[in-house]
Enzyme design. Sequence first.
Site, PDB file in Angstrom:
ATOM      1  N   LEU A  25       0.852  -1.189   0.000  1.00  9.10           N
ATOM      2  CA  LEU A  25       0.000   0.000   0.000  1.00  9.10           C
ATOM      3  C   LEU A  25       0.887   1.236   0.000  1.00  9.10           C
ATOM      4  CD1 LEU A  25      -3.065   0.044   0.404  1.00  9.10           C
ATOM      5  CD2 LEU A  25      -2.689   0.097   2.852  1.00  9.10           C
ATOM      6  N   HIS A  26       0.761   2.088  -0.985  1.00  4.61           N
ATOM      7  CA  HIS A  26       1.547   3.330  -0.916  1.00  4.61           C
ATOM      8  C   HIS A  26       1.017   4.475  -1.767  1.00  4.61           C
ATOM      9  CE1 HIS A  26       3.147   1.854  -4.737  1.00  4.61           C
ATOM     10  NE2 HIS A  26       3.532   3.087  -4.971  1.00  4.61           N
ATOM     11  N   ARG A  27      -0.048   4.231  -2.564  1.00  4.48           N
ATOM     12  CA  ARG A  27      -0.525   5.310  -3.436  1.00  4.48           C
ATOM     13  C   ARG A  27      -0.927   6.507  -2.594  1.00  4.48           C
ATOM     14  NH1 ARG A  27       0.697   2.810  -7.549  1.00  4.48           N
ATOM     15  NH2 ARG A  27       2.055   4.598  -7.748  1.00  4.48           N
TER      16      ARG A  27
END
Length: 366
Positions: free
Chosen positions: A206-208
């Site tokens: 998860l990093h957007r």
Amino acid sequence: MKVAVIVGARPQIIKVAPVIWKLREKGGISYFILHTGQHYDFEMSKVFFGELNIPEPHVNLGVGSGSHGEQTGDMLKGIEQELIKVKPDLTIVPGDTNSTLAGALASVKLKIPVAHLEAGLRSFDFYMPEEINRRLTDACSELLFAPTQTAVLNLLREGISKERIHRTGDTMYDVLAHSLKIIKRKEFPYEEFHLAANEKYCVLTLHRAENVDSREKLASILSAIPRIKAKIIFPVHPRTRKNIVLFKLMDFVEKTDNLVLIEPVGYLDFISLIIRSELVLTDSGGVQKEAFLIRKPCITLRDKTEWIETVRLGGNILVGVDTEKIVAEANKTLSYGREVRWDKNPFGDGKAAERIYNIILNHFAK
Ligand code: UD1
Ligand code: UDP
């Protein structure tokens, strides 16, 4: 003949590696690697140079983190100074990060032609910084290396002349195919990943910015985890870790028994993790592709994707950030599996870097 290769963020180092291998193996074209310093933690940058066997960057600008304008502006200035000194005949920019855009802009304004590796990708989501970066980079580029047929069509639809577009296949498949052979010979570090031998688990990344910079969206995703019927291994991107702390979600995370947070891992370990997993949950671009290529079902925590083939072939499902949808889709896949046309590989044949090398050579010959 000399090319400048510009990298800065984790996925750029991975996707450009096969091109560097080819340049080194074939000779005839010298290369200069410029790192903007966008990613700087060991496990977000240096680890990949070592394990993918690519030379350390000739220069690291050390730009680091910042707002888009500040970061891209600092890169632009630093890259321009280096390109003036190095005088390459071509600049290669991979992907869609701020480093990609800064490299393309600095180069084209110095009248040094640009080659965009991973051209033509479109999510049609203008709130994604990457969508702006990739469209502007394509507009600046003389050589557009499109990984898929969809990417070629996107470029043609935008009126880009077909002479500039080259369907090469995806270098991320090249690097994966090469690495699978190395992984086969490696022991799987169960303990490091808090796993017992043969324990079933899912992988989460998860990093957007549009997901993790919003407390509401990040909390909505994390709330799904306790209800998913499997252990979840979560190598946490530094942006996400920072926001979990900032949004006071660490307590929740620590109380979630089936969630295991680990630091970001190297490429070989990450691919090993996917290989043994039941399911991948992600908002990453590259990880959606890798899950498909490794034949693991994927749930994408976004409403749109530029890797639409993975969805069309049934391997990937877009669920966005809605808690209920994530839980329902994850548990359904874990219980019943999925009908997927795994045999179709839209990402090439592992020879993308070879094609890219030949196209560059022909370009110079002209
Ligand atoms: C960037 C790219 C994104 C890509 C991702 C790959 C842009 C606009 N975004 O996002 O397209 O998918 O890389 O991972 O170019 N940080 C650290 N250590 C590091 C790097 C970052 O702690 O080595 C933290 C900092 O707090 C920083 C934050 O992560 O502010 C975000 O880093 P940044 O490079 O701006 O964007 P990414 O989210 O990594
Ligand atoms: N990756 C990795 N270690 C991790 C998580 C991801 O090596 O802990 C690799 C992954 O295999 C893929 C790439 O990083 O090749 C994807 O990068 P990221 O998700 O940061 O960016 P995106 O692809 O979304 O631009």
